[in-house]
Design a protein around this motif. Structure first.
Motif, PDB file in Angstrom:
ATOM      1  N   HIS A 180       0.844  -1.199   0.000  1.00  0.00           N
ATOM      2  CA  HIS A 180       0.000   0.000   0.000  1.00  0.00           C
ATOM      3  C   HIS A 180       0.879   1.248   0.000  1.00  0.00           C
ATOM      4  O   HIS A 180       1.961   1.274   0.584  1.00  0.00           O
ATOM      5  CB  HIS A 180      -0.930  -0.013   1.198  1.00  0.00           C
ATOM      6  CG  HIS A 180      -1.855  -1.198   1.233  1.00  0.00           C
ATOM      7  ND1 HIS A 180      -2.951  -1.297   0.418  1.00  0.00           N
ATOM      8  CD2 HIS A 180      -1.806  -2.348   1.971  1.00  0.00           C
ATOM      9  CE1 HIS A 180      -3.565  -2.445   0.650  1.00  0.00           C
ATOM     10  NE2 HIS A 180      -2.895  -3.107   1.592  1.00  0.00           N
ATOM     11  N   GLU A 198      -8.307   2.737 -12.984  1.00  0.00           N
ATOM     12  CA  GLU A 198      -7.924   1.325 -12.953  1.00  0.00           C
ATOM     13  C   GLU A 198      -8.851   0.551 -13.894  1.00  0.00           C
ATOM     14  O   GLU A 198     -10.038   0.373 -13.618  1.00  0.00           O
ATOM     15  CB  GLU A 198      -8.019   0.774 -11.530  1.00  0.00           C
ATOM     16  CG  GLU A 198      -7.470  -0.642 -11.409  1.00  0.00           C
ATOM     17  CD  GLU A 198      -7.461  -1.144  -9.967  1.00  0.00           C
ATOM     18  OE1 GLU A 198      -6.436  -0.953  -9.283  1.00  0.00           O
ATOM     19  OE2 GLU A 198      -8.502  -1.687  -9.535  1.00  0.00           O
ATOM     20  N   ASN A 257      -7.531  -5.386 -13.075  1.00  0.00           N
ATOM     21  CA  ASN A 257      -6.722  -5.809 -11.933  1.00  0.00           C
ATOM     22  C   ASN A 257      -6.810  -7.322 -11.879  1.00  0.00           C
ATOM     23  O   ASN A 257      -7.881  -7.886 -11.649  1.00  0.00           O
ATOM     24  CB  ASN A 257      -7.287  -5.174 -10.658  1.00  0.00           C
ATOM     25  CG  ASN A 257      -6.577  -5.614  -9.390  1.00  0.00           C
ATOM     26  OD1 ASN A 257      -5.785  -6.550  -9.397  1.00  0.00           O
ATOM     27  ND2 ASN A 257      -6.870  -4.937  -8.282  1.00  0.00           N
ATOM     28  N   ASN A 260      -7.639  -0.327  -6.129  1.00  0.00           N
ATOM     29  CA  ASN A 260      -7.511   1.126  -5.997  1.00  0.00           C
ATOM     30  C   ASN A 260      -8.840   1.846  -6.203  1.00  0.00           C
ATOM     31  O   ASN A 260      -8.862   2.987  -6.640  1.00  0.00           O
ATOM     32  CB  ASN A 260      -6.455   1.629  -6.989  1.00  0.00           C
ATOM     33  CG  ASN A 260      -5.073   1.106  -6.649  1.00  0.00           C
ATOM     34  OD1 ASN A 260      -4.364   1.686  -5.834  1.00  0.00           O
ATOM     35  ND2 ASN A 260      -4.699  -0.011  -7.275  1.00  0.00           N
ATOM     36  N   VAL A 278      -7.003   6.454  -9.250  1.00  0.00           N
ATOM     37  CA  VAL A 278      -6.239   7.272  -8.307  1.00  0.00           C
ATOM     38  C   VAL A 278      -5.892   8.604  -8.968  1.00  0.00           C
ATOM     39  O   VAL A 278      -5.701   8.672 -10.182  1.00  0.00           O
ATOM     40  CB  VAL A 278      -4.940   6.564  -7.867  1.00  0.00           C
ATOM     41  CG1 VAL A 278      -5.255   5.365  -6.988  1.00  0.00           C
ATOM     42  CG2 VAL A 278      -4.112   6.141  -9.074  1.00  0.00           C
ATOM     43  N   LEU A 285      -0.281   3.899  -5.034  1.00  0.00           N
ATOM     44  CA  LEU A 285      -1.075   2.730  -5.396  1.00  0.00           C
ATOM     45  C   LEU A 285      -1.116   1.690  -4.294  1.00  0.00           C
ATOM     46  O   LEU A 285      -0.163   1.536  -3.515  1.00  0.00           O
ATOM     47  CB  LEU A 285      -0.490   2.070  -6.661  1.00  0.00           C
ATOM     48  CG  LEU A 285      -0.392   2.942  -7.915  1.00  0.00           C
ATOM     49  CD1 LEU A 285       0.266   2.156  -9.034  1.00  0.00           C
ATOM     50  CD2 LEU A 285      -1.765   3.445  -8.339  1.00  0.00           C
ATOM     51  N   SER A 286      -2.204   0.954  -4.294  1.00  0.00           N
ATOM     52  CA  SER A 286      -2.267  -0.303  -3.544  1.00  0.00           C
ATOM     53  C   SER A 286      -2.003  -1.421  -4.539  1.00  0.00           C
ATOM     54  O   SER A 286      -2.763  -1.595  -5.499  1.00  0.00           O
ATOM     55  CB  SER A 286      -3.643  -0.482  -2.900  1.00  0.00           C
ATOM     56  OG  SER A 286      -3.833   0.417  -1.838  1.00  0.00           O
TER      57      SER A 286
END
Length: 631
Positions: free
Chosen positions: A562, A576, A579, A592, A596, A612-613
């Motif tokens: 994270h 995003e 994923n 995310n 973001v 970002l995560s």
């Protein structure tokens, strides 16, 4: 009046004929007039045609040699009819050799294990005129291309029995279309006596294998896939042929199609014969075979097998086991000339048809124009990328930091050729296991690794190729005697992988950044490639025009990170798009929240960055979508 004109003989002997499939061999005449037969056998003492109509009597229908010195024997048989089985009975002038040979130019063959040829017409009512007129845009360098590689006999069966071409057409089109593949590539369907060769030991260079139906059935297959918006690429094998007596081997009691010297004419890896590419009549035979499938079967391209073995005289040989070329080198100059002629003829006569080389060495210019010294292929399989990628993902994540270069090295040479990224049948046979079982870790980590690897593959510059079964993570390696384990599609983890492949293909089609500049360095830019300790890489994919730049981040350890900061070139939102760790695919759901904002916080040499995560074992795609509305 024979179908063979003096001009045909000239081009045949010159090595430039590309339409011999329309003239040589057994060819039906007008209704009720029988058939004309012709065969090249310059060292024969006598040749006759034997078949169903004459009780296989070698004295009933002798052929006569042409007076032009071409070595072609010919004759007309009024009793021969459509569907009749026949062979050429050849008696050599040497060594007392005699054999019944299948027609090298046969349009149709008996159902194996029978080995006769059949007289056949290729009449068919095609409905794909619009596809054929427009297909050039579908295979342009800037077009999306995602290929689904299939072995027709083991993709799916009906109660253990082969599907015929027509059944296969509908089932395969439904599957490939639902998953978003642009093309299907068939492993060789040219006639072959041994099913276990997967078609790579070809005897019928102008005949689709009878295992799955007639020539018209195969035409229907191609026509139907075209109606569904899917191109058809054929695997074609000019590198070698089997030694079965009914085939090309020792055809007229001499080494006619193959080299006489075993150092040139025998393939030590495949226990088969190598064509004599320097013999003009053989060159015309091969050129005519290749273009036959493009002209009469409307195929959209050829994947040429074993190109590396053709290019090098010392391929799979030890010192003293090969003969240098006229300059003393190891390059097979005659094979080079054949491949160049093949590509020039294909692009001249069949616009929109592509040629793809299976070539595993650093031979320069495989996919560069012949005029500039290249071989002239449209594309080349990137075997180096495939080996490095599978090797990297086979490492336990704890040790991947020591192998970061396996993930990044491909970009050093990514634009030297026009590459296809292949995960092909060769990687899931002979004890290698399936693609899934190559992945380390427990069951969850194996699937997560596989999803991350597929994400990396679709993000990497180059067209894509995936072998059947890999799209739903088949657990067992491929077995040609069975069919895919279709029941796995209903298992959640496997269904998740299939959903990911579908969405990757959709993203690949819809995002110009993922296909427009596949072959040009301007379409790729590293952001971060040196964070080996975290096993993270990040890069940009860019379109030719517009501002829809994509950011791709791969995080390849089973640790969620994270607040991981990545530099970006533009302010605004980074949405995003995909994923591989999403819950819909069987992942943990770390992400995310749809996107973001970029911050004016420089990182990686760029004026902005995003925090970002990063999910465990994942690949993320972000699209730049402009300035955030501050209100």
């Amino acid at each position: 009046m024979t179908p063979i004109a003096e001009q045909d003989i000239h081009f045949f002997r010159e090595g430039t004929h590309t339409r011999l499939g329309d003239t040589l061999g057994g060819r039906l005449l007008a209704a009720g007039q029988g058939a004309h037969f012709s065969v090249w056998a310059p060292n024969a003492e006598a040749v006759s045609v034997v078949g169903d109509w004459n009780g296989w009597d070698g004295s009933a229908d002798p052929l006569r040699p042409r007076a032009d010195g071409s070595g072609i024997w010919e004759g007309t048989v009024s009793r021969a009819a459509h569907g009749d089985v026949y062979k050429f009975r050849v008696r050599s002038r040497f060594h007392g050799y005699a054999a019944d040979k299948a027609d090298p130019y046969a349009l149709c063959a008996e159902l194996p294990p029978a080995t006769g040829s059949r007289l056949w017409s290729l009449d068919f009512a095609w409905t794909d005129a619009e596809w054929m007129a427009d297909r050039s845009v579908r295979v342009a360098a800037e077009a999306p291309m995602s290929i689904y590689e299939v072995h027709a006999g083991s993709w799916r069966r009906n109660d253990g029995v082969f599907m015929n071409y027509r059944e296969l057409a509908h089932a395969l089109a439904d599957h490939a279309s639902a998953l978003g593949f642009t093309h299907v590539e068939l492993m060789p369907v040219t006639e072959h006596p041994f099913y276990g060769s997967w078609g790579y030991q070809t005897t019928g260079y102008f005949a689709p294998t009878a295992r799955y139906g007639s020539p018209q059935d195969f035409m229907y297959f191609v026509d139907h896939l075209h109606s569904r918006g899917i191109g058809v690429i054929l695997d074609w094998v000019p590198a070698h042929f089997p030694t079965d007596e009914h085939g090309l081997q020792y055809f007229d009691g001499t080494h006619l199609y193959e080299h006489a010297d075993q150092r040139q004419g025998f393939h030590p890896e495949w226990n088969s014969s190598i064509f004599n590419y320097g013999r003009n009549e053989v060159k015309s035979f091969l050129l005519s075979s290749a273009l036959f499938w493009l002209r009469h079967y409307h195929c959209d391209g050829l994947r040429v097998d074993g190109v590396a073995s053709m290019l090098y005289l010392d391929y799979a040989r030890q010192p003293g086991e090969w003969i240098p070329n006229r300059h003393g080198g190891r390059e097979n100059l005659e094979a080079v000339a054949l491949l160049q002629a093949l590509n020039q003829a294909t692009h001249r006569d069949h616009p929109g048809a592509v040629t793809i080389a299976e070539e595993s060495t650093a031979w320069p210019g495989v996919s560069r124009d012949v005029e500039g010294g290249g071989l002239g292929f449209d594309m080349k399989w990137n075997m180096g990328w495939m080996h490095d990628t599978l090797a990297y993902f086979a490492h336990e994540p704890l040790y991947r930091k020591y192998h970061q270069g396996q993930l990044t090295f491909s970009m050093v040479y990514a634009f030297n050729e026009n590459f296809v990224l292949p995960f092909s049948h060769d990687e899931v046979v002979y004890g290698k296991g399936s693609v899934l079982t190559k992945m380390p870790g427990d069951d969850w980590q194996q699937f997560a690794n596989l999803r991350a690897m597929y994400g990396y593959m679709w993000a990497h510059p180059g067209k894509k190729l995936m072998f059947m079964g890999s799209e739903f993570a088949q657990r067992s390696e491929w077995a040609h005697e069975g069919q895919l384990d279709w029941a796995l599609q209903s298992a959640p983890a496997h269904a998740g992988v299939q959903a990911l492949v579908r969405d990757l293909n959709r993203l690949h089609r819809h995002e110009p950044a993922l296909h427009q500049l596949d072959f040009e360095a301007e379409g790729f830019e590293w952001v971060a490639m040196d964070d080996a300790d975290a096993s993270v890489i990040a890069f940009l994919r860019k379109p030719r025009t517009g501002t829809t730049t994509l950011l791709v981040v791969c995080s390849l350890t089973p640790v969620a990170r994270h607040g991981y900061r990545v530099g970006v070139p533009h302010a605004g939102t980074w949405r995003e798009l995909l994923n591989t760790d999403a819950a819909d695919y069987g992942g943990s759901g770390v992400g995310n929240f749809g996107g973001v904002p970029a911050e004016a916080n420089p990182a990686h040499g760029r004026p902005y960055s995003v925090s970002l995560s990063l999910p465990p074992l994942s690949t993320l795609f972000f699209r730049h979508e402009g300035i955030i509305d501050a209100t």
